[in-house]
Design a protein around this motif. Structure first.
Motif, mmCIF file in Angstrom:
data_model
loop_
_atom_site.group_PDB
_atom_site.id
_atom_site.type_symbol
_atom_site.label_atom_id
_atom_site.label_comp_id
_atom_site.label_asym_id
_atom_site.label_seq_id
_atom_site.Cartn_x
_atom_site.Cartn_y
_atom_site.Cartn_z
ATOM 1 N N ALA A 1 -36.259 -29.461 -78.546
ATOM 2 C CA ALA A 1 -35.578 -28.206 -78.886
ATOM 3 C C ALA A 1 -34.936 -27.577 -77.657
ATOM 4 O O ALA A 1 -33.804 -27.087 -77.699
ATOM 5 C CB ALA A 1 -36.569 -27.233 -79.528
ATOM 6 N N VAL A 2 -35.667 -27.597 -76.554
ATOM 7 C CA VAL A 2 -35.146 -27.037 -75.302
ATOM 8 C C VAL A 2 -33.927 -27.816 -74.825
ATOM 9 O O VAL A 2 -32.925 -27.241 -74.382
ATOM 10 C CB VAL A 2 -36.259 -27.029 -74.231
ATOM 11 N N SER A 3 -33.988 -29.155 -74.928
ATOM 12 C CA SER A 3 -32.861 -29.974 -74.466
ATOM 13 C C SER A 3 -31.605 -29.697 -75.273
ATOM 14 O O SER A 3 -30.489 -29.843 -74.783
ATOM 15 C CB SER A 3 -33.220 -31.462 -74.555
ATOM 16 N N LYS A 4 -31.770 -29.278 -76.522
ATOM 17 C CA LYS A 4 -30.627 -28.965 -77.377
ATOM 18 C C LYS A 4 -30.229 -27.488 -77.287
ATOM 19 O O LYS A 4 -29.370 -27.025 -78.035
ATOM 20 C CB LYS A 4 -30.943 -29.341 -78.828
ATOM 21 N N LYS A 5 -30.890 -26.761 -76.405
ATOM 22 C CA LYS A 5 -30.595 -25.353 -76.159
ATOM 23 C C LYS A 5 -30.891 -24.456 -77.357
ATOM 24 O O LYS A 5 -30.239 -23.434 -77.552
ATOM 25 C CB LYS A 5 -29.140 -25.171 -75.690
ATOM 26 N N PHE A 6 -31.862 -24.842 -78.184
ATOM 27 C CA PHE A 6 -32.321 -23.957 -79.242
ATOM 28 C C PHE A 6 -33.285 -22.938 -78.648
ATOM 29 O O PHE A 6 -34.176 -23.318 -77.866
ATOM 30 C CB PHE A 6 -33.065 -24.731 -80.333
ATOM 31 N N PRO A 7 -33.188 -21.665 -78.985
ATOM 32 C CA PRO A 7 -34.213 -20.703 -78.573
ATOM 33 C C PRO A 7 -35.555 -21.091 -79.215
ATOM 34 O O PRO A 7 -35.603 -21.438 -80.398
ATOM 35 C CB PRO A 7 -33.697 -19.376 -79.126
ATOM 36 N N VAL A 8 -36.627 -21.031 -78.427
ATOM 37 C CA VAL A 8 -37.936 -21.486 -78.909
ATOM 38 C C VAL A 8 -38.988 -20.397 -78.672
ATOM 39 O O VAL A 8 -39.070 -19.827 -77.574
ATOM 40 C CB VAL A 8 -38.381 -22.778 -78.181
ATOM 41 N N ILE A 9 -39.781 -20.137 -79.709
ATOM 42 C CA ILE A 9 -40.977 -19.296 -79.587
ATOM 43 C C ILE A 9 -42.181 -20.175 -79.900
ATOM 44 O O ILE A 9 -42.251 -20.784 -80.973
ATOM 45 C CB ILE A 9 -40.947 -18.099 -80.550
#
Length: 408
Positions: free
Chosen positions: A80-88
């Motif tokens: 998710a981080v590699s795709k630049k999605f905001p993550v909680i």
């Protein structure tokens, strides 16, 4: 604001219902349709598949998935981080060292937050505020996680070269950069890089655009469009090459449906998928690949060529018929080997039969002589036609340019 897309990765039903219920209660004023905006995923495999979709505005994930004890949620967070999605992250199963490593490797600074389940009830307001800030700032999902193939870069380069040569050469790049929706500082840096070398300018432009896509957030560009997508969109105003549109679709360079629809309309003004069908003897294949195809590419002429279109195990007769149907012209490559080629004879015979049946195929045949063959080496049906001669390079180039002009 448009309805967001939220992915909630949690396999325990109690926690799933609790988190979803709190999101709905906390965000319903700002996002009335929040209930239908949340997708639930309960396994590692399912979640991994969901993350291939570029649409997510927010990903909420448990670091440990009970249904997949051999898999933790860490790889999902990294994806998710590699795709630049905001993550909680809402979990007790992550240590400080692991978290710091994730933070250090994150390319989405400010969009990676962690909360412990032990403190969930106390921190729920904070969680809602973080989610609200992300979603109400209209974070657009990243579509920058693309990796171009060599053929993609070649197609973009060839089209750029052709357009530039028809548009004042190197001066074209100054004007092109002004049309792109780049950050101003990027435009200034690019404008200092152009030199009096078309090939190097093209390489510089493609590399720079990819770097800018990687290093800038989506707030710096039109929603649903990468900077490379923006570049190809502008190129398609000059070139109707469907390969460029295929690159956009394959790598999700543009995901805005309205923009894609307009680009498809532009490209479909030409009802044929390919400009020419290359009809040839297999004995001439290497010569054609090394000499004829590069010249066609340089002039922006698209082609159907069996090595590119028929994969291992493919049905050759069906593929050939499909290629003939989708090609505006057929280009028999006349040589000493041509008349003895079973497949080459079958291919142009299909056009000949259509002529006998009254269809208008005659002008679609564009013979090309590729060696010093004599009349006896050329089938009568083609020998009575005017051909272009590859051995006469100046004439050959003029013929190609005339063909390109006829394509519109």
């Amino acid at each position: 604001m448009p309805d967001p897309n939220i992915l909630l990765i949690e396999d325990e039903d109690d926690w799933t219902n609790k988190i979803k219920g709190d999101l709905i209660a906390g965000l319903s004023n700002e996002i009335p349709n929040i209930r239908n905006s949340i997708t639930i995923s309960k396994t590692y495999r399912e979640s991994n598949a969901y993350l291939e979709n570029p649409k997510w505005n927010l990903v909420i994930v448990d670091i440990y998935l009970l249904n997949d004890r051999d898999k933790s949620g860490l790889p999902l967070i990294r994806t998710a981080v590699s795709k630049k999605f905001p993550v909680i992250v809402i979990s007790n199963h992550i240590g400080n060292d692991e978290w710091e490593a994730l933070r250090d490797g994150s390319r989405t600074k400010g969009c990676l937050e962690k909360f412990s389940k032990d403190e969930y009830n106390v921190k729920i307001r904070d969680i809602i505020e973080v989610a609200k800030e992300i979603l109400c700032n209209n974070h657009q999902p990243s579509i920058c996680n693309y990796e171009l193939k060599d053929d993609d870069i070649r197609n973009i380069s060839v089209n750029l070269a052709r357009i530039a040569l028809n548009s004042n050469g190197n001066n074209y790049f100054y004007n092109l950069v002004e049309q792109l929706e780049l950050p101003e500082e990027s435009k200034e840096l690019l404008s200092e890089k152009w030199i009096d070398n078309l090939e190097l300018n093209i390489i510089q432009l493609i590399i720079s655009i990819q770097d800018i896509d990687t290093s800038h957030s989506n707030t710096s560009r039109q929603a649903g469009t990468t900077f490379l997508g923006n570049l190809i969109e502008i190129m398609l105003s000059k070139s109707k090459d469907k390969k460029l549109l295929s690159i956009i679709k394959e790598h999700n360079l543009i995901t805005d449906k309205e923009t894609l629809s307009e680009l498809e309309k532009k490209c479909n003004l030409n009802i044929f998928e390919y400009d020419v069908f290359i009809c040839h003897s297999s004995q001439d294949k290497r010569f054609i690949k090394e000499n004829i195809l590069p010249d066609l590419q340089l002039e922006g002429i698209t082609y159907w060529f069996d090595d590119d279109q028929i994969s291992w195990g493919g049905n050759i007769p069906i593929k050939v018929q499909d290629g003939l149907r989708k090609s505006r012209y057929i280009m028999p490559c006349l040589s000493v080997n041509f008349s003895s080629s079973h497949w080459a004879n079958n291919e142009y015979s299909a056009f000949f039969m259509n002529m006998l049946n009254g269809t208008s195929e005659e002008e679609r045949i564009k013979p090309l002589k590729i060696d010093k063959c004599d009349d006896n080496d050329i089938p009568y049906f083609l020998n009575c036609r005017k051909w272009a001669d590859y051995c006469e390079q100046e004439e050959f180039v003029q013929r190609l340019r005339s063909l390109k002009s006829s394509l519109g």
